[in-house]
Enzyme design. Sequence first.
Site, short mmCIF file in Angstrom:
data_model
loop_
_atom_site.label_atom_id
_atom_site.label_comp_id
_atom_site.label_asym_id
_atom_site.label_seq_id
_atom_site.Cartn_x
_atom_site.Cartn_y
_atom_site.Cartn_z
N TYR A 440 0.82 -1.22 0.00
CA TYR A 440 0.00 0.00 0.00
C TYR A 440 0.85 1.27 0.00
CZ TYR A 440 -0.07 -0.51 5.25
OH TYR A 440 0.23 -0.67 6.57
N GLU A 441 0.17 2.36 -0.33
CA GLU A 441 0.80 3.66 -0.58
C GLU A 441 1.81 3.59 -1.73
OE1 GLU A 441 -1.12 5.19 0.99
OE2 GLU A 441 -1.52 3.93 2.71
N GLY A 442 1.58 2.70 -2.65
CA GLY A 442 2.47 2.52 -3.81
C GLY A 442 3.41 1.37 -3.58
N GLN A 447 7.21 2.87 -6.28
CA GLN A 447 8.18 3.76 -5.63
C GLN A 447 9.48 3.83 -6.44
OE1 GLN A 447 7.23 5.52 -3.00
NE2 GLN A 447 5.29 4.42 -2.86
#
Length: 595
Positions: A440-442, A447
């Site tokens: 999650y969050e990329g 990233q």
Amino acid sequence: MSDYKAPIRDIKFVMYELMGFEEHYQTMPNGEDASQDVVEAILEESAKFCENVLAPLNSVGDEQGCTWNDGVVTTPDGFKAAYEQFVEAGWPSMTHHTEYGGQGLPESLGTVLSEMTGTSNWAWCMYPGLSHGAMKTLELHGTEEQKSTYLTKLVEGAWTGTMCLTEAHCGTDLGMLRTKAEPNEDGSYAISGTKIFISAGEHDLAENIVHIVLARLPGAPEGTKGISLFIVPKFLPSDDGSVGERNQVACGSLEEKMGIHGNATCVMNFDGAKGYLIGPPNKGLNCMFTFMNTARLGTALQGLAHAELGYQKSLAYAKDRIQMRALSGVKNPDGPADPIICHPDVRRMLLTQKAFAEGGRMLIYFLAKQVDIESHAQNEADKAAASDMLALLTPIAKAFLTETGFESANLAVQCFGGHGYIREWGAEQNVRDARISMLYEGTTGIQALDLLGRKVLMSQGEVLRKFTKVIHKFCEANKDNAAISEFVEPLAQLNKEWGDVTMHIGLAAMENPEEVGAASVDYLMYSGYITLAYFWAQAALVASANLESSEKDYYASKIKTARFYYQRLLPRTQSLVTTMKSGAANLLDLTLEEF
């Protein structure tokens, strides 16, 4: 089962001996309230809460999980009482603006406190943790009316926040989202659509939940250029600030997950729910990046948390568990065997966890300091430098620390042997809880593309050079320091190689853009190892000056751990250079039919 103990000594080492937080805080607003004595008292109180209240609930949350009944979500036993205690003590307001009810302490102090809450009980800490991103978004992009209505309650902790991005058909590619926002006559919007994977989307801890939601206005441009951002509360606020009527937003179900069972991961249905626009129309993704960057640093912290927790559990076990005799002779003559910590391979696993946890702490606290500077520095050049540092190092921290945090959690299980696979020790829960952090969050791949493609190559290497220049200056300043030459010399060589490798990939990408994606993850991990090497060299410098102090054993341990990192972990960069330079062909030559 070993209990969590907040690593206060190492936290103080990084804050005050390595990062100079005492002097740094004096340059911040309300810095006089963040003296070392005051901060250390706060740390001690936080440690007590985490060790005595949150840590015992970690396994409870895993075993019980959250329950769903006709849209109502109940958290595990003890979670609600712990949250009430958290709010009563004023922890949610610690680092927020005084004008909205906060205590005005530096944001970096909040990061330190979040490390303790997260390591003691990651599932629980996500409930208040997600509110920070919502608050940051409102602080920067909300109207004064929105701030007074929502921010004060979020700062108080009476309400919590979420971020609602993902839909079943669109994860990373937010340009595909379908949630709609239709204008109402009163200036609000009717939000309709379904969001999935919403952490803390519904629960019984707070009286209201404020959802930050991405949606499309009528006639909005296609793709990411047509996304707007909205506040959608679970209960509509009344004029006096209390909760009013229920909004048309509900939890449709809970996800059955691999880990973090104590946190509710929800499918959220918006059925004409009343929402309020944040920021300009069709600029929602720009505003949401405020939330995302906060969340990415929070997820980097999760990587540290799982490395630290795994290390604490496996270290305690390795000192107590006896198996076989050490090859160099008996170490425990009063017992039938020696503690397994005597065996070199167990030490390899323990030291790997220790090096990643303590190195990750240095990186995260450094970034937290940059957040302070970017937000509050009087000098615009200092703000710009901090912003550039965050742009480069945030994707490294998020991806590298979650990858190494998961590696550390797995090594902790291995230290336990068969007992690591058994629930009662908590090591296997730590692995399951850690796995989501790389997603999650990329994801790590996302990233990596952000780092190599957007931050490094699109700036023609300028953002990278600003950091490698910092490392170069450190190496030059210490090139004649015999006490740390074993660290400075290889760091200087790698720092130069970092630029050469980047140039190689950039030139290859001019011929074939696929070279960026082919090299990106290896490039990010390579960058992460060098970044931590820089901080370990700094730690060794500080430690070498204190070897005659009353805490000489602590400082000697720092140097020995730095040596382990340089000799056992940093050489991984060599294989990464080989794989990066091997090019994209070995990934792309197979036709679809050949898979």
